[in-house]
Design an enzyme around this catalytic site. Structure first.
Site, short mmCIF file in Angstrom:
data_model
loop_
_atom_site.label_atom_id
_atom_site.label_comp_id
_atom_site.label_asym_id
_atom_site.label_seq_id
_atom_site.Cartn_x
_atom_site.Cartn_y
_atom_site.Cartn_z
N GLY A 130 0.95 -1.32 -0.11
CA GLY A 130 0.02 0.05 -0.23
C GLY A 130 0.74 1.29 0.06
O GLY A 130 1.99 1.06 0.16
N ASP A 131 0.06 2.36 -0.51
CA ASP A 131 0.91 3.54 -0.32
C ASP A 131 2.11 3.80 -1.45
O ASP A 131 2.94 4.50 -0.85
CB ASP A 131 1.39 3.96 1.23
N GLY A 168 1.64 5.10 -4.21
CA GLY A 168 1.37 6.35 -4.90
C GLY A 168 0.42 6.40 -5.95
O GLY A 168 0.48 6.72 -7.11
N LYS A 169 -0.51 5.18 -5.66
CA LYS A 169 -1.71 4.96 -6.52
C LYS A 169 -2.45 6.13 -7.00
O LYS A 169 -2.89 6.44 -8.09
CB LYS A 169 -2.64 4.06 -5.91
N ASN A 177 -10.12 2.69 4.83
CA ASN A 177 -8.61 2.51 5.36
C ASN A 177 -7.70 3.10 4.13
O ASN A 177 -6.41 3.26 4.50
CB ASN A 177 -8.60 0.82 5.47
N THR A 204 -3.33 10.33 -1.77
CA THR A 204 -2.71 11.81 -1.58
C THR A 204 -2.68 12.19 -2.97
O THR A 204 -1.90 11.71 -3.75
CB THR A 204 -1.59 11.87 -0.71
N ARG A 253 0.06 7.36 11.42
CA ARG A 253 1.33 6.51 11.76
C ARG A 253 2.59 6.34 11.06
O ARG A 253 2.45 6.60 9.84
CB ARG A 253 0.77 5.19 11.92
N ARG A 265 5.53 5.20 8.68
CA ARG A 265 5.43 4.04 7.73
C ARG A 265 6.96 3.18 8.06
O ARG A 265 7.69 4.03 8.41
CB ARG A 265 5.45 4.50 6.51
N SER A 288 7.93 8.71 -11.40
CA SER A 288 7.37 9.77 -10.82
C SER A 288 8.62 9.91 -9.70
O SER A 288 9.27 9.47 -8.85
CB SER A 288 6.17 9.28 -9.74
P1 GDP Z 1 -1.35 5.62 -2.29
O1 GDP Z 1 -2.12 5.23 -1.21
O2 GDP Z 1 -0.79 4.52 -3.01
O3 GDP Z 1 -2.27 6.65 -3.30
O4 GDP Z 1 -0.23 6.53 -1.77
P2 GDP Z 1 -0.01 7.60 -0.62
O5 GDP Z 1 -0.86 8.80 -1.04
O6 GDP Z 1 -0.93 7.24 0.63
O7 GDP Z 1 0.96 7.67 -0.31
C1 GDP Z 1 2.33 8.31 -1.39
C2 GDP Z 1 2.75 9.54 -0.85
O8 GDP Z 1 3.95 9.67 -1.69
C3 GDP Z 1 1.86 10.76 -1.01
O9 GDP Z 1 2.08 11.72 -0.04
C4 GDP Z 1 2.12 11.32 -2.42
O10 GDP Z 1 1.77 12.87 -2.25
C5 GDP Z 1 3.60 11.03 -2.12
N1 GDP Z 1 4.15 10.96 -3.72
C6 GDP Z 1 3.81 10.22 -4.83
N2 GDP Z 1 4.68 10.23 -5.72
C7 GDP Z 1 5.91 10.62 -5.35
C8 GDP Z 1 6.79 10.68 -5.86
O11 GDP Z 1 7.38 10.55 -6.91
N3 GDP Z 1 7.90 11.48 -5.15
C9 GDP Z 1 7.51 11.87 -3.78
N4 GDP Z 1 8.58 12.37 -3.07
N5 GDP Z 1 6.52 11.68 -3.04
C10 GDP Z 1 5.42 11.03 -3.83
P1 IMO Z 2 -3.58 2.73 0.42
O1 IMO Z 2 -5.13 2.62 -0.33
C1 IMO Z 2 -1.33 1.19 3.46
C2 IMO Z 2 -2.95 -2.05 6.34
C3 IMO Z 2 -3.16 -1.55 7.66
C4 IMO Z 2 -2.98 -2.80 8.38
C5 IMO Z 2 -4.01 -3.69 7.72
C6 IMO Z 2 -5.21 -4.17 7.84
O2 IMO Z 2 -3.69 3.95 0.94
O3 IMO Z 2 -2.59 2.16 -0.03
P2 IMO Z 2 -7.42 -2.38 7.80
O4 IMO Z 2 -7.74 -1.39 8.32
O5 IMO Z 2 -7.65 -2.58 6.18
O6 IMO Z 2 -7.98 -3.93 8.37
O7 IMO Z 2 -6.01 -2.84 8.12
O8 IMO Z 2 -3.97 -3.04 6.24
N1 IMO Z 2 -3.70 -0.83 5.31
C7 IMO Z 2 -2.97 -0.35 4.49
N2 IMO Z 2 -1.70 0.16 4.59
N3 IMO Z 2 -2.10 1.60 2.73
C8 IMO Z 2 -3.50 1.26 2.83
O9 IMO Z 2 -4.45 1.91 1.81
C9 IMO Z 2 -3.93 0.54 3.68
N4 IMO Z 2 -5.17 0.12 4.05
C10 IMO Z 2 -5.06 -0.72 5.07
O10 IMO Z 2 -2.13 -0.49 8.33
O11 IMO Z 2 -1.86 -3.17 8.42
MG MG Z 3 -2.24 5.39 1.11
#
Ligand code: GDP
Ligand code: IMO
Ligand code: MG
Length: 432
Positions: A12-13, A15-16, A38, A42, A301, A303, A417
């Site tokens: 997760g996270d 940069g989707k 969940n 961003t 939290r 990461r 990116s």
């Molecule tokens: P998602 O859940 O997959 O959409 O990712 P998140 O938004 O939770 O986390 C990705 C974070 O990285 C966000 O704060 C974005 O603004 C940031 N981000 C995305 N692409 C880049 C990148 O290429 N470089 C940097 N420095 N930040 C990025």
């Molecule tokens: P995005 O879409 C990162 C993690 C939680 C926990 C586990 C189960 O932003 O990538 P839940 O609340 O789903 O029952 O938690 O999954 N988790 C994520 N970690 N990015 C997310 O979503 C997450 N959604 C859940 O931290 O470990």
């Molecule tokens: Mg995320």
């Protein structure tokens, strides 16, 4: 018209949200197909940071934005999110909600917390958004669906049954039970009223769009290794984050999906508990966390951070038929003297190149690393020059890193990116 899926290849996270925003420009419809609040996706739109939890990221381009049947939706939170989106000037009339999506009720959020407490040291580290308990009710066939919020009789009947069961569970956890059918009925019928004109038969709608030549982008939440079947069970979420989830969670047939884009962060992060072979618990981990601003979008939290892991990404490629990679956050790794990438795991002296199904094995594997040298940190001006001039090259050491990843995964990297902003991305980079 074919559909495209965007999904996270790690935990997760990745940069989707950002990649969805960039690509959605060329699509008519953007669909979220699983998970709920969940997720935290961003985006930066003209220096304003916006985070979506339920709403597909395509709303920032005023695309038709569908919350698919596979999602679990928390109505008051969604309404708040829609109000915020509206304040930013996005066309919230374009938000459509599947009548089949399940509803996260306040008791689900409580139960999420009680369950976590009762797990003690074995806690999952959930986001406490009630995701697990809501999917439990869905699979138990007792869940409340969005369409129930439009039908007083049906909602009342379901709530009566649910509250009896939930009262028993609260007793088990020795917690006071505070909900009544009448209060919840009133509150949730009101949410139904507010959301009623957004509710549609989303599967029919999406298929209609596809049949009429519209382009559909499916935006995944979480990542492959949080998948309830293929992730590091039990340290996972409660939905299928893998490709099957995109199909059941939107209601489209697999033959429509011609492109599956795997989002890969140039290193690895994880929020919550569970195995993480390349985790760095030293100063380098902290440096990655600081440079990459690695704090959860939903829970804030910190990461956990570690080196990139091609074993998990390759497993993700195979499990999902990923056709191409969008790599994010290469800027965070710039200026490191030494960068590592896991290319295999050692398990009981043997080398493996897949994620083992046993969690016990995954906890024991030792990564085998290949070393790389960091690349020079580039200014926006230098990145722009690379973007504009097809002949100018990415920094040499970054090219070496990317070429290695392409060769290992046997699929192309179609986007690089290098910052959080919308324009900080190179599409179709020349990596040869
Ligand atoms: P998602 O859940 O997959 O959409 O990712 P998140 O938004 O939770 O986390 C990705 C974070 O990285 C966000 O704060 C974005 O603004 C940031 N981000 C995305 N692409 C880049 C990148 O290429 N470089 C940097 N420095 N930040 C990025
Ligand atoms: P995005 O879409 C990162 C993690 C939680 C926990 C586990 C189960 O932003 O990538 P839940 O609340 O789903 O029952 O938690 O999954 N988790 C994520 N970690 N990015 C997310 O979503 C997450 N959604 C859940 O931290 O470990
Ligand atoms: Mg995320």
């Amino acid at each position: 018209m074919p559909a495209t899926v965007i999904l996270g290849t790690q935990f997760g996270d990745e940069g989707k949200g950002k990649v969805t925003d960039v690509l959605s420009d060329k699509y008519d419809v953007v669909v979220r197909y699983q998970g709920g609040a969940n997720a935290g996706h961003t985006l930066f739109i003209e220096n304003t940071k916006i985070a979506f939890h339920h709403i597909p990221s395509g709303i920032v381009r005023n695309k038709i934005s569908i919350l698919g049947n596979g999602m679990v939706i928390n109505p008051p939170q969604l309404i708040k999110e829609m109000d915020e989106a509206s304040k930013y000037g996005f066309k919230t009339d374009n938000i459509k909600i599947s009548r089949k999506a399940n509803v996260v009720m306040p008791y689900h959020k409580d139960l999420d917390s009680f369950e976590e407490l009762s797990r003690g040291n074995n806690k999952v580290g959930t986001t406490k958004q009630g995701i697990g308990p809501t999917y439990i009710d869905k699979v138990a066939r007792t869940g409340i669906r969005m369409e129930d919020l439009l039908n007083k009789e049906s909602l009342s009947e379901k709530l009566s049954t649910q509250l009896k069961i939930k009262r028993g569970l609260y007793n088990l956890y020795e917690q006071p039970f505070k909900y009544t059918v009448n209060e919840l009925l009133k509150e949730y019928m009101n949410y139904g009223k507010i959301l009623s004109h957004h509710m549609i038969d989303s599967d029919v709608y999406i298929n209609d769009m596809l049949m009429h030549g519209k382009r559909v982008l499916l935006e995944g939440a979480q990542g492959v290794f949080l998948d309830v079947d293929h992730g590091t069970y039990p340290y996972v979420t409660s939905s299928n984050t893998t490709i099957g989830g995109a199909i059941t969670g939107s209601g489209i047939a697999p033959q429509y999906i011609k492109r599956v884009i795997g989002i890969m962060k140039a290193y690895t992060t994880r929020v919550g508990e569970g195995p993480f072979p390349t985790e760095l618990k030293d100063g380098i981990g902290i440096e990655l966390q600081k440079k990459g601003h690695e704090f959860g979008t939903t829970t804030n939290r910190p990461r956990r951070c570690g080196w990139g892991d091609l074993v998990i990404v390759k497993t993700a490629v195979i499990l999902n038929g990923i056709t191409d990679i969008a790599i994010t956050k290469v800027d965070t790794l710039a200026d490191f003297d030494e960068i590592k990438l896991a290319v295999a795991y050692k398990l009981d002296g043997e080398e493996i190149t897949h994620v083992p199904s046993s969690i016990k094995d995954m906890e024991r594997v030792v990564p085998v690393y290949k070393k790389f040298t960091g690349w020079k940190e580039l200014t926006d001006k230098e990145w722009n020059a690379i973007k504009k001039n097809k002949n100018s090259k990415l920094p040499k050491n970054l090219l070496i890193y990317l070429k290695f990843i392409e060769k290992y995964l046997q699929i192309p990297i179609k986007a690089v990116s290098y910052g959080p902003k919308r324009d900080q991305i190179i599409l179709n980079p020349s990596i040869r």
